[in-house]
Design a protein around this motif. Structure first.
Motif, short mmCIF file in Angstrom:
data_model
loop_
_atom_site.label_atom_id
_atom_site.label_comp_id
_atom_site.label_asym_id
_atom_site.label_seq_id
_atom_site.Cartn_x
_atom_site.Cartn_y
_atom_site.Cartn_z
N GLN A 185 7.41 -7.39 -1.84
CA GLN A 185 6.09 -7.00 -1.33
C GLN A 185 5.62 -5.66 -1.90
OE1 GLN A 185 6.05 -7.06 2.98
NE2 GLN A 185 7.58 -8.67 3.00
N VAL A 186 6.54 -4.91 -2.50
CA VAL A 186 6.22 -3.57 -2.99
C VAL A 186 5.44 -3.67 -4.30
CG1 VAL A 186 7.21 -1.37 -3.77
CG2 VAL A 186 8.27 -2.61 -1.88
N ALA A 236 20.96 8.06 -1.40
CA ALA A 236 20.45 8.81 -2.55
C ALA A 236 19.29 8.07 -3.23
CB ALA A 236 21.56 9.08 -3.56
N LEU A 237 19.37 6.76 -3.27
CA LEU A 237 18.28 5.96 -3.85
C LEU A 237 17.03 6.08 -2.99
CD1 LEU A 237 20.34 2.77 -4.75
CD2 LEU A 237 19.62 4.60 -6.30
N LEU A 238 17.21 6.08 -1.70
CA LEU A 238 16.11 6.25 -0.76
C LEU A 238 15.46 7.62 -0.94
CD1 LEU A 238 14.46 5.33 1.69
CD2 LEU A 238 16.40 5.94 3.13
N ALA A 239 16.29 8.66 -1.03
CA ALA A 239 15.77 10.01 -1.25
C ALA A 239 14.99 10.10 -2.56
CB ALA A 239 16.92 11.02 -1.24
N SER A 240 15.48 9.43 -3.58
CA SER A 240 14.80 9.41 -4.88
C SER A 240 13.44 8.74 -4.78
CB SER A 240 15.69 8.70 -5.90
OG SER A 240 15.02 8.56 -7.12
N ASP A 241 13.38 7.63 -4.06
CA ASP A 241 12.09 6.94 -3.88
C ASP A 241 11.12 7.80 -3.07
OD1 ASP A 241 12.94 4.76 -5.34
OD2 ASP A 241 13.16 3.41 -3.63
N LEU A 242 11.61 8.48 -2.06
CA LEU A 242 10.75 9.37 -1.28
C LEU A 242 10.21 10.50 -2.15
CD1 LEU A 242 12.75 9.42 2.07
CD2 LEU A 242 10.35 8.70 1.79
N THR A 243 11.08 11.08 -2.97
CA THR A 243 10.64 12.14 -3.89
C THR A 243 9.55 11.60 -4.82
OG1 THR A 243 12.76 13.26 -3.77
CG2 THR A 243 11.39 13.72 -5.70
N THR A 290 0.85 -1.20 0.00
CA THR A 290 0.00 0.00 0.00
C THR A 290 0.88 1.25 0.00
OG1 THR A 290 -0.18 0.21 2.40
CG2 THR A 290 -1.75 -1.26 1.31
N PRO A 291 0.54 2.25 -0.78
CA PRO A 291 1.37 3.45 -0.85
C PRO A 291 1.60 4.13 0.50
CG PRO A 291 -0.16 3.42 -2.69
CD PRO A 291 -0.56 2.29 -1.77
N ALA A 292 0.58 4.25 1.32
CA ALA A 292 0.74 4.95 2.60
C ALA A 292 1.71 4.21 3.52
CB ALA A 292 -0.62 5.12 3.28
N ALA A 293 1.57 2.91 3.61
CA ALA A 293 2.47 2.14 4.47
C ALA A 293 3.89 2.12 3.92
CB ALA A 293 1.94 0.71 4.63
N TYR A 294 4.01 2.02 2.61
CA TYR A 294 5.34 2.02 2.00
C TYR A 294 6.01 3.38 2.21
CZ TYR A 294 8.96 1.27 -1.56
OH TYR A 294 10.16 1.14 -2.22
N ARG A 295 5.25 4.44 2.11
CA ARG A 295 5.78 5.79 2.37
C ARG A 295 6.30 5.87 3.81
NH1 ARG A 295 1.47 8.29 1.31
NH2 ARG A 295 1.85 8.46 -0.91
N ARG A 296 5.53 5.36 4.78
CA ARG A 296 5.98 5.37 6.18
C ARG A 296 7.25 4.54 6.35
NH1 ARG A 296 0.46 4.93 6.92
NH2 ARG A 296 0.60 2.69 7.32
N PHE A 297 7.31 3.42 5.67
CA PHE A 297 8.50 2.56 5.71
C PHE A 297 9.72 3.31 5.19
CE2 PHE A 297 11.34 -0.23 3.34
CZ PHE A 297 11.64 -1.23 4.26
N LEU A 298 9.58 3.96 4.04
CA LEU A 298 10.70 4.71 3.46
C LEU A 298 11.10 5.88 4.35
CD1 LEU A 298 9.75 4.75 -0.34
CD2 LEU A 298 11.52 3.36 0.77
#
Length: 169
Positions: free
Chosen positions: A110-111, A62-69, A26-34
């Protein structure tokens, strides 16, 4: 490395449970995870970079920041993290940071395919985890109990960082 795994097993399980509670499909949970990882990974990678061997490994902040963006959120401020800067402690930090990359492989499955996956998709190159384990073993070979205790303390401090980041999400 077996000694390190045994000494930190409880802390590792606690972090796995904290992050395993996220439904990454789920996008919301994945966002919280990131976001939680964004509070820990940049801080741990920054500390770990003081170890020459660590600078030979690809980083993931940097990859994490990119996914968050891509998820429409800014990277959070990293949590404070100052476990020590001696070699033994840094090897303990590296153990956790690079071990989390292995766990990321399982979590990536799972993503949902429409969600960004650069961070969790940043797996070790062929043979790289084996080389990391060998480097850890070589670094610890012949060291006294104090050195080993500092390496374990570095790993435990890093697990504590990840647990705090998971709790802040």
């Amino acid at each position: 490395m077996t000694m390190l795994r045994e000494a930190t097993g409880g802390a590792h399980e606690a972090v796995d449970a904290a992050f395993g509670a996220h439904d990454l499909a789920t996008p919301a949970a994945y966002r919280r995870f990131l976001l939680a990882h964004g509070r820990a990974v940049p801080a741990a990678e920054r500390v770990m970079a003081a170890l020459p061997f660590a600078r030979t490994l690809p980083t993931r902040a940097a990859l994490l920041a990119s996914d968050l963006t891509a998820m429409g959120v800014a990277s959070p401020d990293p949590l404070p993290f100052a476990p020590g800067d001696d070699e033994a402690t840094l090897w303990g930090v590296l153990y956790v940071v690079e071990g989390s990359r292995l766990g990321g492989v399982l979590l990536a499955r799972q993503v949902a395919p429409e969600l960004p996956g650069r961070y969790l998709g940043a797996i070790h190159a062929s043979g790289q985890w084996r080389a990391i384990r060998a480097a850890l073993d070589e670094a610890a070979a012949g060291k006294d109990d104090d050195w080993t205790a500092r390496m374990i303390a570095g790993a435990l401090a890093t697990f504590t960082l990840y647990a705090a980041a998971a709790g802040a999400s």
